[in-house]
Design a protein around this motif. Structure first.
Motif, PDB file in Angstrom:
ATOM      1  N   GLY A  29      45.482  25.247  36.728  1.00  0.00           N
ATOM      2  CA  GLY A  29      46.563  24.873  37.722  1.00  0.00           C
ATOM      3  C   GLY A  29      47.793  26.033  38.226  1.00  0.00           C
ATOM      4  O   GLY A  29      48.863  25.813  38.465  1.00  0.00           O
ATOM      5  N   ILE A  30      47.529  27.218  37.206  1.00  0.00           N
ATOM      6  CA  ILE A  30      48.232  27.923  37.125  1.00  0.00           C
ATOM      7  C   ILE A  30      48.166  28.676  38.508  1.00  0.00           C
ATOM      8  O   ILE A  30      47.196  30.110  38.436  1.00  0.00           O
ATOM      9  CB  ILE A  30      48.074  28.536  35.933  1.00  0.00           C
ATOM     10  N   ALA A  31      49.174  29.528  38.598  1.00  0.00           N
ATOM     11  CA  ALA A  31      49.379  30.658  39.303  1.00  0.00           C
ATOM     12  C   ALA A  31      49.167  32.013  38.798  1.00  0.00           C
ATOM     13  O   ALA A  31      49.459  31.909  37.169  1.00  0.00           O
ATOM     14  CB  ALA A  31      50.575  31.158  40.608  1.00  0.00           C
ATOM     15  N   VAL A  32      48.750  33.437  39.392  1.00  0.00           N
ATOM     16  CA  VAL A  32      47.750  34.143  38.392  1.00  0.00           C
ATOM     17  C   VAL A  32      48.273  35.434  39.127  1.00  0.00           C
ATOM     18  O   VAL A  32      48.202  35.995  40.379  1.00  0.00           O
ATOM     19  CB  VAL A  32      46.707  34.305  38.283  1.00  0.00           C
ATOM     20  N   ILE A  33      48.945  36.517  38.110  1.00  0.00           N
ATOM     21  CA  ILE A  33      49.548  37.963  38.693  1.00  0.00           C
ATOM     22  C   ILE A  33      48.210  38.441  38.183  1.00  0.00           C
ATOM     23  O   ILE A  33      48.900  38.418  36.440  1.00  0.00           O
ATOM     24  CB  ILE A  33      50.928  38.208  38.875  1.00  0.00           C
ATOM     25  N   ILE A  34      47.300  39.187  38.123  1.00  0.00           N
ATOM     26  CA  ILE A  34      47.239  40.165  37.611  1.00  0.00           C
ATOM     27  C   ILE A  34      47.067  41.684  37.319  1.00  0.00           C
ATOM     28  O   ILE A  34      47.925  42.241  38.517  1.00  0.00           O
ATOM     29  CB  ILE A  34      45.046  40.616  37.662  1.00  0.00           C
ATOM     30  N   THR A  35      46.793  42.526  36.392  1.00  0.00           N
ATOM     31  CA  THR A  35      47.289  44.375  36.893  1.00  0.00           C
ATOM     32  C   THR A  35      45.601  44.776  37.030  1.00  0.00           C
ATOM     33  O   THR A  35      45.066  44.111  35.863  1.00  0.00           O
ATOM     34  CB  THR A  35      48.011  44.616  35.491  1.00  0.00           C
ATOM     35  N   TYR A  36      45.588  46.041  37.559  1.00  0.00           N
ATOM     36  CA  TYR A  36      44.887  46.494  37.707  1.00  0.00           C
ATOM     37  C   TYR A  36      45.327  48.070  37.268  1.00  0.00           C
ATOM     38  O   TYR A  36      46.153  48.217  37.754  1.00  0.00           O
ATOM     39  CB  TYR A  36      43.861  46.403  38.766  1.00  0.00           C
ATOM     40  N   ASN A  37      44.246  48.648  36.668  1.00  0.00           N
ATOM     41  CA  ASN A  37      44.948  50.265  35.987  1.00  0.00           C
ATOM     42  C   ASN A  37      44.557  51.086  37.155  1.00  0.00           C
ATOM     43  O   ASN A  37      44.811  51.860  38.203  1.00  0.00           O
ATOM     44  CB  ASN A  37      44.063  50.455  35.040  1.00  0.00           C
ATOM     45  N   SER A  38      43.013  51.340  37.413  1.00  0.00           N
ATOM     46  CA  SER A  38      42.816  52.420  39.116  1.00  0.00           C
ATOM     47  C   SER A  38      41.984  51.035  40.067  1.00  0.00           C
ATOM     48  O   SER A  38      41.568  51.534  41.234  1.00  0.00           O
ATOM     49  CB  SER A  38      42.190  53.199  38.781  1.00  0.00           C
ATOM     50  N   ASN A  39      40.914  49.971  39.970  1.00  0.00           N
ATOM     51  CA  ASN A  39      40.053  49.857  40.690  1.00  0.00           C
ATOM     52  C   ASN A  39      41.086  48.548  41.632  1.00  0.00           C
ATOM     53  O   ASN A  39      40.763  47.224  40.871  1.00  0.00           O
ATOM     54  CB  ASN A  39      39.182  49.038  40.228  1.00  0.00           C
ATOM     55  N   LYS A  40      41.788  48.664  42.505  1.00  0.00           N
ATOM     56  CA  LYS A  40      42.033  47.806  43.425  1.00  0.00           C
ATOM     57  C   LYS A  40      41.427  47.464  44.708  1.00  0.00           C
ATOM     58  O   LYS A  40      41.736  46.014  44.222  1.00  0.00           O
ATOM     59  CB  LYS A  40      43.123  48.810  44.610  1.00  0.00           C
ATOM     60  N   ALA A  41      40.493  47.630  44.587  1.00  0.00           N
ATOM     61  CA  ALA A  41      39.462  46.528  44.991  1.00  0.00           C
ATOM     62  C   ALA A  41      39.170  45.752  45.099  1.00  0.00           C
ATOM     63  O   ALA A  41      38.479  44.303  45.097  1.00  0.00           O
ATOM     64  CB  ALA A  41      38.362  47.755  45.633  1.00  0.00           C
ATOM     65  N   ALA A  42      38.795  46.037  42.858  1.00  0.00           N
ATOM     66  CA  ALA A  42      38.175  44.949  42.236  1.00  0.00           C
ATOM     67  C   ALA A  42      39.326  44.163  42.073  1.00  0.00           C
ATOM     68  O   ALA A  42      38.693  42.312  42.366  1.00  0.00           O
ATOM     69  CB  ALA A  42      37.778  45.308  40.893  1.00  0.00           C
ATOM     70  N   ALA A  43      40.548  43.884  42.191  1.00  0.00           N
ATOM     71  CA  ALA A  43      41.512  43.389  41.248  1.00  0.00           C
ATOM     72  C   ALA A  43      41.863  42.364  42.933  1.00  0.00           C
ATOM     73  O   ALA A  43      42.167  41.405  42.617  1.00  0.00           O
ATOM     74  CB  ALA A  43      43.112  44.260  41.858  1.00  0.00           C
ATOM     75  N   LEU A  44      41.640  42.526  44.159  1.00  0.00           N
ATOM     76  CA  LEU A  44      41.556  41.846  45.377  1.00  0.00           C
ATOM     77  C   LEU A  44      40.699  40.932  45.410  1.00  0.00           C
ATOM     78  O   LEU A  44      41.192  39.924  45.895  1.00  0.00           O
ATOM     79  CB  LEU A  44      41.799  42.897  46.718  1.00  0.00           C
ATOM     80  N   GLU A  45      39.644  41.600  44.577  1.00  0.00           N
ATOM     81  CA  GLU A  45      38.199  40.358  44.631  1.00  0.00           C
ATOM     82  C   GLU A  45      39.228  39.357  44.161  1.00  0.00           C
ATOM     83  O   GLU A  45      38.440  38.207  44.767  1.00  0.00           O
ATOM     84  CB  GLU A  45      37.046  40.938  44.580  1.00  0.00           C
ATOM     85  N   VAL A  46      39.542  39.209  42.133  1.00  0.00           N
ATOM     86  CA  VAL A  46      39.698  38.401  41.753  1.00  0.00           C
ATOM     87  C   VAL A  46      40.796  37.354  42.368  1.00  0.00           C
ATOM     88  O   VAL A  46      40.966  35.936  42.556  1.00  0.00           O
ATOM     89  CB  VAL A  46      40.445  38.781  40.627  1.00  0.00           C
ATOM     90  N   VAL A  47      42.022  38.306  42.986  1.00  0.00           N
ATOM     91  CA  VAL A  47      43.115  37.427  43.705  1.00  0.00           C
ATOM     92  C   VAL A  47      42.352  36.729  45.097  1.00  0.00           C
ATOM     93  O   VAL A  47      42.546  35.344  45.220  1.00  0.00           O
ATOM     94  CB  VAL A  47      43.716  38.474  44.504  1.00  0.00           C
ATOM     95  N   ALA A  48      41.460  37.059  45.880  1.00  0.00           N
ATOM     96  CA  ALA A  48      40.809  36.251  46.658  1.00  0.00           C
ATOM     97  C   ALA A  48      40.513  35.194  46.635  1.00  0.00           C
ATOM     98  O   ALA A  48      40.070  34.247  47.044  1.00  0.00           O
ATOM     99  CB  ALA A  48      39.594  37.202  47.440  1.00  0.00           C
ATOM    100  N   ALA A  49      39.495  34.862  44.994  1.00  0.00           N
ATOM    101  CA  ALA A  49      37.985  34.445  44.387  1.00  0.00           C
ATOM    102  C   ALA A  49      39.726  33.272  43.929  1.00  0.00           C
ATOM    103  O   ALA A  49      38.996  31.765  44.280  1.00  0.00           O
ATOM    104  CB  ALA A  49      37.564  35.085  43.678  1.00  0.00           C
ATOM    105  N   ILE A  50      40.861  33.344  43.104  1.00  0.00           N
ATOM    106  CA  ILE A  50      42.379  32.527  42.909  1.00  0.00           C
ATOM    107  C   ILE A  50      42.560  31.583  43.829  1.00  0.00           C
ATOM    108  O   ILE A  50      42.758  30.351  43.978  1.00  0.00           O
ATOM    109  CB  ILE A  50      43.261  33.179  41.773  1.00  0.00           C
ATOM    110  N   GLU A  51      42.335  32.465  44.905  1.00  0.00           N
ATOM    111  CA  GLU A  51      42.909  31.909  46.701  1.00  0.00           C
ATOM    112  C   GLU A  51      42.148  31.089  46.939  1.00  0.00           C
ATOM    113  O   GLU A  51      42.469  29.568  47.530  1.00  0.00           O
ATOM    114  CB  GLU A  51      43.263  33.020  47.675  1.00  0.00           C
ATOM    115  N   ALA A  52      40.786  31.372  46.908  1.00  0.00           N
ATOM    116  CA  ALA A  52      39.939  29.991  47.648  1.00  0.00           C
ATOM    117  C   ALA A  52      40.306  29.089  46.584  1.00  0.00           C
ATOM    118  O   ALA A  52      39.221  27.881  47.498  1.00  0.00           O
ATOM    119  CB  ALA A  52      38.696  31.155  47.757  1.00  0.00           C
ATOM    120  N   SER A  53      40.118  29.138  45.487  1.00  0.00           N
ATOM    121  CA  SER A  53      40.480  28.049  44.666  1.00  0.00           C
ATOM    122  C   SER A  53      41.088  26.999  44.078  1.00  0.00           C
ATOM    123  O   SER A  53      41.025  26.359  44.182  1.00  0.00           O
ATOM    124  CB  SER A  53      40.052  28.693  43.172  1.00  0.00           C
TER     125      SER A  53
END
Length: 254
Positions: A29-53
């Motif tokens: 139940g914790i909201a999450v901000i992630i950082t990424y170095n170069s792979n924005k697409a992979a980061a956005l996939e993680v964001v989408a997975a969290i939002e889907a939950s």
């Protein structure tokens, strides 16, 4: 999903252990901000997975070895907190971002040493320092170390030494931030099957067997073995754990 209105920042959260940590935090139940170095697409996939939950999430670019960029990053972070999370501060800082490097002492260049130092130690010190004004009292900081700070394997002298420094730093952070009720701990994974270090543990069968043979539980670690431990340290149940090194290695080199 219910929310506890807490927010975590996970560096290096677009893949591997950081991604797993982010997903486990969201499950609590914790909201999450992630950082990424170069792979924005992979980061956005993680964001989408969290939002889907059912949980809020965001991703920001950050090179944790570029200390001079931190002031601009904190400014960006404040904007995202306000716009996406309706918040002025966050609760949990997970200093996870890192790179793998395998080189014997006589084959380690100063440039490689400095890159490891900036990402694994100096970056952790100064990102935490610059985040402190916007970490809520009662929050948590989790730093990532490695089993290689406890046992020695040829080729990891610089990396293991940086992680040893992080473990000492963690105790000092716990001491200094106690007045704000911020608990600080270090999680030290053993060898894990990820793409870290070129995927050596996951993809090299000989290496994987060697790790399994050194581990009491008889296998190499998986990302899912780690993420839940970090999430636990950010839970109410973990509130009284402070200044501790928690090795999560399945009993490697006991």
């Amino acid at each position: 999903m219910t929310t506890n209105n807490k927010i975590a920042l996970v560096t290096g959260g677009s893949r591997g252990l950081g991604k797993n940590m982010a997903l486990h935090l969201a499950k609590k139940g914790i909201a999450v901000i992630i950082t990424y170095n170069s792979n924005k697409a992979a980061a956005l996939e993680v964001v989408a997975a969290i939002e889907a939950s059912g949980q809020k999430a965001a991703a920001l670019q950050l090179n944790t070895g570029d200390i001079k960029s931190f002031a601009a990053f904190i400014a960006q972070l404040k904007n995202v907190l306000a716009q996406t999370f309706n918040a002025t501060a966050f609760d949990f800082l997970i200093n996870n971002a890192g790179i793998g490097m395998h080189a014997l002492i006589d084959g380690t260049s100063e440039e490689v040493f400095d890159e490891l130092m900036n990402i694994h130690f100096k970056g952790v010190f100064f990102l935490t320092q610059q985040s402190l004004p916007i970490i809520n009292n009662g929050g948590r900081i989790v730093n990532l170390s490695s089993g290689l700070a406890r046992f020695s394997m040829p080729g990891f002298a610089a990396y293991g030494a940086m992680k040893g420094a992080v473990e000492t730093l963690t105790r000092y952070m716990a001491k200094e931030l106690g007045s704000r009720s911020i608990a600080v701990n270090v999680v030290a994974p053993g060898a894990i099957e990820t793409d870290f270090g070129g995927g050596r543990v996951r993809d090299n069968e000989e290496m994987n067997k060697m790790v399994a043979g050194l581990t009491a539980l008889g296998r190499a670690g998986l990302p899912d073995d780690i993420g839940g431990v970090v999430a636990f340290l950010c839970s109410e149940e973990g509130r009284w754990i402070n200044g501790q090194r928690i090795e999560v290695s399945g009993g490697m080199n006991l």
